[in-house]
Design a protein around this motif. Structure first.
Motif: not given
Length: 391
Positions: A217-221, A224-228, A260-261, A334-335
């Motif tokens: 949930r922290t990452m969702r909120d 960010a343009d890129l996530i890993s 969120g992304h 995009n995964l």
């Protein structure tokens, strides 16, 4: 000397700021997330500001930062390296320093007891800097909790302008946190971010990459343009779950991030090579037999036969992650998936073995960061379209 209040406007890489009796303590998880887990290991890890830096513009030639550090010592073990503050001027390394004094958190691994011994505020000083306007970054130690008390300079300070770079949000275990890297800018995520020309938010949480819903949930909120997400080693060495629970937990973690992304490039990274857990389940346990010689090693306590009952190993996790990403990517172009052995594999282990059987040394962090940048930010890598020249 000018004294500048330390505020959120001067900080990057932190997701929350706690006001303490001394100053500001950066956190890498928000307060609501910290309230959902009473685990002492998580509390220690998220308060260690890996990837957090003070960023500002100034003409100053001398900079002083007062900080109260909280370091960790283990009963019977050799002293841990002191935290290092890295100075960058206009994006280039320009000095290193450490803080004196500070609190010491004493951990007895045999009993689990923890005692905090208080100490004084220390000062980090950088002098002899070039004259003229420049962008300053002071990267905080990845291995010490830090309370920022005061910032003094011999010229005025203003917030640095937005770099215009993409923001890379990364989550992983102690290796992503920093483990035994030489300094905060030489952890593998920091090095990869520098080579990739992106702004790093590091949610590498030592011992705590456990598919926790509050982390998702922290990452969702978090913008960010890129996530890993690097998944696996802590699941095994904590012996946290069985195969039946693992796949749904991964799906749920990724589903939450996607809330969120929905279209952000999202990379799933499986574990680096770790021979003790390739085919042997956890938990991991410290081996104290060589502690008197200053060496601490970890051993796998599981039995390979327990795989039949659903106990997880790194090879099982890699197979599951590859399968899940293949399944999901049919509807989510995009995964992406990266086998962690492409960052550190058998040949690397032969040349640069893990000193304690779990964590890489400083040279290996550099190699992993270089490899990640090459595989992910360069060429046809999943983040290549977002790459900007470093420096």
């Amino acid at each position: 000397m000018h004294t500048t209040p330390i505020t959120a406007a001067l900080l990057r890489g932190a997701l929350d700021i706690e006001h303490t009796a001394h100053g500001l303590r950066p956190h890498r998880l928000p307060a609501w997330a910290r309230a959902q887990c009473a685990d002492d290991q998580l509390a220690m890890a998220e308060a260690q500001p890996s990837g957090v830096r003070l960023v500002f513009r100034t003409r100053a030639t001398t900079i002083e930062l007062d900080a109260l550090r909280t370091s960790t010592a283990y009963v019977g073990a050799p002293p841990r390296p002191d935290g290092v503050y890295d100075l960058l001027v206009d994006g280039r390394p320009a000095g290193q320093a450490g803080a004196t004094g500070g609190n010491v958190r004493v951990v007895d691994m045999t009993t689990g007891s923890v005692e905090t011994r208080p100490g004084p505020v220390g000062t980090i000083r950088f002098a002899g800097l070039s004259e003229g306007p420049k962008d300053i970054e002071i990267w905080l130690p990845y291995n010490e909790a830090t309370e920022l008390v005061a910032l003094r300079t011999d010229a005025a300070v203003e917030p640095a302008p937005d770099s215009g770079r993409k923001v890379w949000l990364h989550h992983g275990s102690s290796i992503s946190h920093g483990s035994d890297a030489a300094s905060p800018t030489s952890t593998w995520p920091a090095r990869a971010a520098s080579l990739g020309g992106v702004e790093l938010i590091n949610l590498g949480l030592g011992g705590s990459a456990l598919l926790d819903p509050f982390t998702a949930r922290t990452m969702r909120d978090t913008p960010a343009d890129l996530i890993s997400v690097k998944i696996g080693i802590n699941i095994v060495n904590a012996d946290l779950m069985r195969l039946r629970a693992f796949a749904p937990a991964v799906h749920g973690f990724l589903d939450t991030i996607r809330e969120g992304h929905p279209a952000t490039p999202l990379l799933v990274v499986s574990p680096l090579l770790c021979p003790i857990h390739e085919d042997t389940p956890g938990p991991s346990a410290p081996d104290f037999s060589n502690l008197a010689e200053g060496r601490l090693r970890f051993v796998a306590m599981g039995d390979p036969a327990e795989r039949a009952a659903g106990k997880l190993t790194l090879n099982i996790i890699r197979d599951e992650l590859s399968r899940l990403v293949t399944q999901r990517s049919a509807d989510d172009p995009n995964l992406h998936y990266l086998d962690g052995r492409g960052l550190y594999g058998e040949q690397d282990f032969a040349e640069l073995p893990l000193p304690d059987q779990l964590h890489p040394d400083a040279a290996t962090h550099r190699r992993i960061g270089d490899r990640f940048a090459g595989l992910v930010f360069d060429g046809d890598g999943p983040f290549a379209a977002s790459r900007q020249p470093a420096g």
